[in-house]
Motif scaffolding. Structure first.
Motif, PDB file in Angstrom:
ATOM      1  N   GLY A  21       0.829  -1.196   0.000  1.00  0.00           N
ATOM      2  CA  GLY A  21       0.000   0.000   0.000  1.00  0.00           C
ATOM      3  C   GLY A  21       0.859   1.238   0.000  1.00  0.00           C
ATOM      4  O   GLY A  21       1.882   1.285   0.646  1.00  0.00           O
ATOM      5  N   LYS A  22       0.436   2.252  -0.707  1.00  0.00           N
ATOM      6  CA  LYS A  22       1.132   3.531  -0.747  1.00  0.00           C
ATOM      7  C   LYS A  22       0.265   4.539  -0.008  1.00  0.00           C
ATOM      8  O   LYS A  22      -0.633   5.150  -0.571  1.00  0.00           O
ATOM      9  N   MET A  23       0.497   4.736   1.285  1.00  0.00           N
ATOM     10  CA  MET A  23      -0.442   5.480   2.092  1.00  0.00           C
ATOM     11  C   MET A  23      -0.555   6.931   1.688  1.00  0.00           C
ATOM     12  O   MET A  23      -1.613   7.534   1.764  1.00  0.00           O
ATOM     13  N   LYS A  24       0.528   7.553   1.255  1.00  0.00           N
ATOM     14  CA  LYS A  24       0.463   8.965   0.917  1.00  0.00           C
ATOM     15  C   LYS A  24      -0.174   9.211  -0.435  1.00  0.00           C
ATOM     16  O   LYS A  24      -0.863  10.189  -0.654  1.00  0.00           O
ATOM     17  N   LYS A  25       0.058   8.297  -1.358  1.00  0.00           N
ATOM     18  CA  LYS A  25      -0.384   8.553  -2.719  1.00  0.00           C
ATOM     19  C   LYS A  25      -1.650   7.791  -3.092  1.00  0.00           C
ATOM     20  O   LYS A  25      -2.252   8.044  -4.118  1.00  0.00           O
ATOM     21  N   THR A  26      -2.004   6.812  -2.249  1.00  0.00           N
ATOM     22  CA  THR A  26      -3.274   6.124  -2.423  1.00  0.00           C
ATOM     23  C   THR A  26      -3.872   5.952  -1.048  1.00  0.00           C
ATOM     24  O   THR A  26      -3.510   6.646  -0.114  1.00  0.00           O
ATOM     25  N   ASN A  49      -1.426  16.139   0.148  1.00  0.00           N
ATOM     26  CA  ASN A  49      -2.009  16.922  -0.948  1.00  0.00           C
ATOM     27  C   ASN A  49      -1.587  16.306  -2.274  1.00  0.00           C
ATOM     28  O   ASN A  49      -0.395  16.315  -2.608  1.00  0.00           O
ATOM     29  N   GLU A  50      -2.537  15.779  -3.014  1.00  0.00           N
ATOM     30  CA  GLU A  50      -2.230  15.117  -4.282  1.00  0.00           C
ATOM     31  C   GLU A  50      -1.586  16.084  -5.282  1.00  0.00           C
ATOM     32  O   GLU A  50      -0.725  15.689  -6.060  1.00  0.00           O
ATOM     33  N   LYS A  51      -1.972  17.352  -5.249  1.00  0.00           N
ATOM     34  CA  LYS A  51      -1.450  18.320  -6.218  1.00  0.00           C
ATOM     35  C   LYS A  51      -0.003  18.703  -5.924  1.00  0.00           C
ATOM     36  O   LYS A  51       0.835  18.775  -6.816  1.00  0.00           O
ATOM     37  N   SER A  52       0.279  18.961  -4.669  1.00  0.00           N
ATOM     38  CA  SER A  52       1.634  19.383  -4.307  1.00  0.00           C
ATOM     39  C   SER A  52       2.567  18.202  -4.076  1.00  0.00           C
ATOM     40  O   SER A  52       3.792  18.352  -4.125  1.00  0.00           O
ATOM     41  N   GLY A  53       1.975  17.036  -3.821  1.00  0.00           N
ATOM     42  CA  GLY A  53       2.786  15.860  -3.530  1.00  0.00           C
ATOM     43  C   GLY A  53       3.432  15.914  -2.159  1.00  0.00           C
ATOM     44  O   GLY A  53       4.434  15.251  -1.910  1.00  0.00           O
ATOM     45  N   LYS A  54       2.840  16.700  -1.246  1.00  0.00           N
ATOM     46  CA  LYS A  54       3.418  16.861   0.084  1.00  0.00           C
ATOM     47  C   LYS A  54       2.347  16.725   1.164  1.00  0.00           C
ATOM     48  O   LYS A  54       1.157  16.910   0.914  1.00  0.00           O
TER      49      LYS A  54
END
Length: 344
Positions: free
Chosen positions: A11-16, A272-277
């Motif tokens: 699992g990719k917790m930050k990106k999914t 934040n999906e847009k900023s990647g942070k």
């Protein structure tokens, strides 16, 4: 993230939504094959490489953080337990630490051992007795061994906080019920145990009279626990919700149904999906305890609930820390101050 076929699924917790979204697919399609675990090798916790965090001592209080599941492998013959040397898993455990474990860094020296957590693809297919036995085998063995090393070689008599989420909180229930009962001298130095994302129940407390649940914002030697849901989860099954569950409100730190508006939220810490942070989100969520169900209910729109049937249609298991991040940070400082004032 796309599901991989016949390979390890991480699992990719930050990106999914981490393994949680994948888990629903695994359960529905029934792709799990049986597997045996290698449990004859002990982890050497005197080796710093077996710690996600082994900090320099700069504060008067420690925290021992046990991370949640990031391992769900549905391939045939998959290991029952995670390989703590796996590079991909270590990256994921680091990511989830940043989302959760970092909340304790301002007030404590945070220690976080790597442990061979249970494969959630396997866990999803186990009856309750088998599941409890699996949790109580290799994962518990590792956590207890890490604590042995920590208390015997590192702690130096400092007070401490226990902290965790999800499968990590399952581990902390073993720590509290068994390890701390065996070591009452350690328990006396426990400021609090943040056992978040898994149920602490009335039965559990009755079976462990040496433990007590928090009643307010600054009591010490207590367990703090809750599971976060949206209103649509009412009456639905949730894999981390047990009968007789207890929750405390992470905004007003009350056990009753007093509503806490989002204005009382000091800020979430959400990807934040847009900023990647990861970013602080002011007034991220409201909170109200549902006493009958034993959960915290929110109407937040700051993040989406988990789209996995095993958590119900509106679970915010992925937001237990993220939605209330700064309130947890503030509360950790308050409980430490209260403990230190009593110790003077």
């Amino acid at each position: 993230m796309k599901q991989k076929t016949n390979k390890v699924v991480y699992g990719k917790m930050k990106k999914t939504l981490s393994f949680y979204a994948i888990l629903s697919v695994i359960i529905v399609t029934g792709m799990l094959a049986g597997c045996k675990a290698k449990t004859n090798v002990r982890v050497d916790y005197s080796d710093r490489s077996n710690w996600l965090r082994m900090p320099e001592i700069t504060k008067d209080v420690d925290a021992i953080y046990i991370y949640p599941t990031e391992y769900a492998d549905d391939s045939e013959g998959a290991p029952m337990f995670a390989d703590i040397n796996d590079k991909t898993l270590r990256e994921l455990w680091e990511e989830v630490y940043q989302m959760q474990g970092s909340v304790y860094e301002e007030s404590t020296n945070v220690f976080a051992p790597y442990y061979r957590q249970l494969n959630m693809a396997a866990a999803a297919k186990m009856p309750s007795e088998e599941l409890n036995a699996a949790f109580g085998s290799t994962p518990k063995e590792d956590v207890f061994a890490a604590l042995d090393y920590y208390f015997e070689n590192v702690n130096g008599g400092r007070p401490f906080i226990l902290a965790s989420h999800s499968q990590g909180s399952v581990m902390q229930t073993f720590v509290l019920a068994e390890y701390m009962k065996k070591h009452p001298d350690y328990l006396r130095r426990m400021i609090a145990a943040y056992v978040i994302g898994y149920s602490i129940t009335e039965d559990y407390l009755q079976q462990n009279p040496h433990l007590k649940f928090a009643e307010g914002a600054d009591d010490t030697g207590v367990i703090i626990s809750y599971n976060t849901e949206g209103p649509a989860n009412e009456g639905k099954d949730n894999i981390v919700l047990l009968p007789g569950a207890i929750s405390i409100n992470p905004l007003n730190w009350k056990r009753d149904e007093t509503y806490a508006s989002a204005e009382e939220n000091l800020g979430g810490y959400i990807y934040n999906e847009k900023s990647g942070k990861l970013e602080v989100v002011p007034n991220a969520a409201d909170a109200q305890v549902n006493l009958k169900r034993g959960v915290v209910v929110t109407t937040t729109t700051a993040m989406e609930p988990i789209p996995a049937a095993v958590f119900g249609p509106a679970s915010f298991h992925n937001g237990d820390y993220s939605l209330y991040y700064n309130n947890i940070k503030d509360n950790v400082a308050k409980r430490i101050a209260a403990y230190m004032s009593k110790a003077e």
